[in-house]
Design an enzyme around this catalytic site. Structure first.
Site, mmCIF file in Angstrom:
data_model
loop_
_atom_site.group_PDB
_atom_site.id
_atom_site.type_symbol
_atom_site.label_atom_id
_atom_site.label_comp_id
_atom_site.label_asym_id
_atom_site.label_seq_id
_atom_site.Cartn_x
_atom_site.Cartn_y
_atom_site.Cartn_z
ATOM 1 N N ASP A 112 22.293 44.920 25.639
ATOM 2 C CA ASP A 112 22.899 45.049 24.304
ATOM 3 C C ASP A 112 24.259 45.722 24.465
ATOM 4 O OD1 ASP A 112 23.218 45.067 21.491
ATOM 5 O OD2 ASP A 112 22.237 47.000 21.281
ATOM 6 N N SER A 113 25.039 45.690 23.377
ATOM 7 C CA SER A 113 26.316 46.408 23.391
ATOM 8 C C SER A 113 26.099 47.914 23.383
ATOM 9 C CB SER A 113 27.158 46.016 22.177
ATOM 10 O OG SER A 113 26.477 46.359 20.985
ATOM 11 N N CYS A 171 20.568 41.548 21.414
ATOM 12 C CA CYS A 171 21.734 41.729 20.554
ATOM 13 C C CYS A 171 21.965 40.419 19.813
ATOM 14 C CB CYS A 171 22.955 42.074 21.414
ATOM 15 S SG CYS A 171 24.537 42.067 20.541
ATOM 16 N N ASN A 172 21.938 40.457 18.490
ATOM 17 C CA ASN A 172 22.127 39.233 17.709
ATOM 18 C C ASN A 172 23.514 38.643 17.900
ATOM 19 O OD1 ASN A 172 19.713 38.785 15.574
ATOM 20 N ND2 ASN A 172 20.001 40.971 15.923
ATOM 21 N N GLU A 186 23.665 54.440 16.210
ATOM 22 C CA GLU A 186 24.023 55.139 17.449
ATOM 23 C C GLU A 186 24.027 56.655 17.231
ATOM 24 O OE1 GLU A 186 25.485 53.859 20.622
ATOM 25 O OE2 GLU A 186 24.681 51.858 20.149
ATOM 26 N N CYS A 238 20.858 42.615 13.137
ATOM 27 C CA CYS A 238 21.500 43.374 14.216
ATOM 28 C C CYS A 238 20.410 44.261 14.774
ATOM 29 C CB CYS A 238 22.664 44.208 13.689
ATOM 30 S SG CYS A 238 23.305 45.397 14.900
ATOM 31 N N THR A 239 20.251 44.278 16.090
ATOM 32 C CA THR A 239 19.140 45.049 16.663
ATOM 33 C C THR A 239 19.281 46.552 16.433
ATOM 34 O OG1 THR A 239 20.215 45.028 18.848
ATOM 35 C CG2 THR A 239 18.584 43.295 18.391
ATOM 36 N N HIS A 240 20.475 47.009 16.092
ATOM 37 C CA HIS A 240 20.634 48.424 15.740
ATOM 38 C C HIS A 240 19.917 48.776 14.430
ATOM 39 C CE1 HIS A 240 23.913 48.506 18.716
ATOM 40 N NE2 HIS A 240 23.910 49.816 18.613
#
Length: 267
Positions: free
Chosen positions: A13-14, A77-78, A155, A191-193
């Site tokens: 992922d980012s 990560c989408n 984050e 969004c995986t976040h």
């Protein structure tokens, strides 16, 4: 192809959003060796161009596969999946699982036939999302909104920082304030976040809203692709890899440990 029992599953992922994909996979395969890679030097992806992501992601995954020899890679990560998945599959000789917005389950669950797709700016504008909405939600109003601030909130949450409640409220308002938004009863966390801040979104909602994302489906896909392969007898410490190590990564150490990632490497 023979797979060694200690060959890991690679998650990419980012940032730390992919931890929402790692968690159900780890629950399904508790002794699987794990390498979790975050492109901290390229974060965030949601504000980058398609060309940048399409070039950057396959190159990084190539280096990660060369170093860690995983049995399978998950683009957790989408944004990276909707833009670079085909490029990555062409570049690697291992199975690659992508993360796509959970539009089908949202359409099935929406009683009011109005649901939202909440992601990054890069994800919500993708033609892939158009196709999913047309295929699975043709009888629904499908609202979309991109929120870079919500990515940063997730984050910050994992770093243990104080959170601004307006961020989740503003992200939801981006959907609710569109025509038909007052009847929205489901939101795709594209969004995986965003599953990491689902409690904050729920607290900010003016009425009950359901949330769906792809974590459980990806765990089932990993199980299917690795069936019959050997695994270690006991869990091993997971590895977190970052493309840039700084104080923000150091602040993530306690959260990473909660996900079984006890070692930090630099790529």
């Amino acid at each position: 192809m023979t797979v060694a029992s200690d060959a890991p599953i690679l998650f990419f992922d980012s940032g730390v959003g992919g931890l929402s994909i790692l968690a159900p996979a780890r629950a399904a395969l508790p002794t699987a060796p794990i390498v979790y890679a975050a492109d901290s030097a390229g974060f965030p992806y949601g504000t980058k161009s398609e060309a940048e992501i399409a070039a950057r992601v396959p190159a990084l995954l190539g280096r990660l596969v060369e170093r860690y020899r995983p049995r399978l890679a998950v683009i957790a990560c989408n944004t990276a999946s909707t833009i670079a998945l085909q490029h990555v599959r062409a570049a690697l000789d291992i199975p690659v699982v992508g993360t796509v917005p959970a539009i089908k389950p949202a359409a099935l669950l929406s009683k009011n036939r109005v649901f939202g797709v909440l992601g990054t700016d890069a994800t919500v504008r993708q033609p892939y999302v158009d196709r999913l909405a047309a295929e699975h939600g043709a009888d629904c109003i499908v609202l979309r909104h991109g929120s870079a601030a919500l990515v940063q909130l997730a984050e910050a949450k994992l770093r243990g920082e104080a959170l601004d409640p307006h961020v989740a409220r503003d992200a939801l308002a981006g959907l609710l304030n569109q025509p038909g938004g007052d009847r929205m009863d489901m939101v795709v966390l594209a969004c995986t976040h965003f599953p990491l801040v689902e409690p904050e979104l729920a607290a900010a909602a003016p009425h009950p809203i359901g949330y769906v994302h792809g974590g459980d489906g990806i765990a089932r896909r990993i199980q299917y692709l690795t069936q019959g392969q050997p695994w270690p007898d006991a869990p091993s410490p997971g590895i977190a890899v970052f493309t840039r190590l700084d104080e923000k990564v150091e602040a993530l150490r306690p959260a990473l440990a909660r996900y079984g990632l006890d070692r930090i490497d630099a790529l």
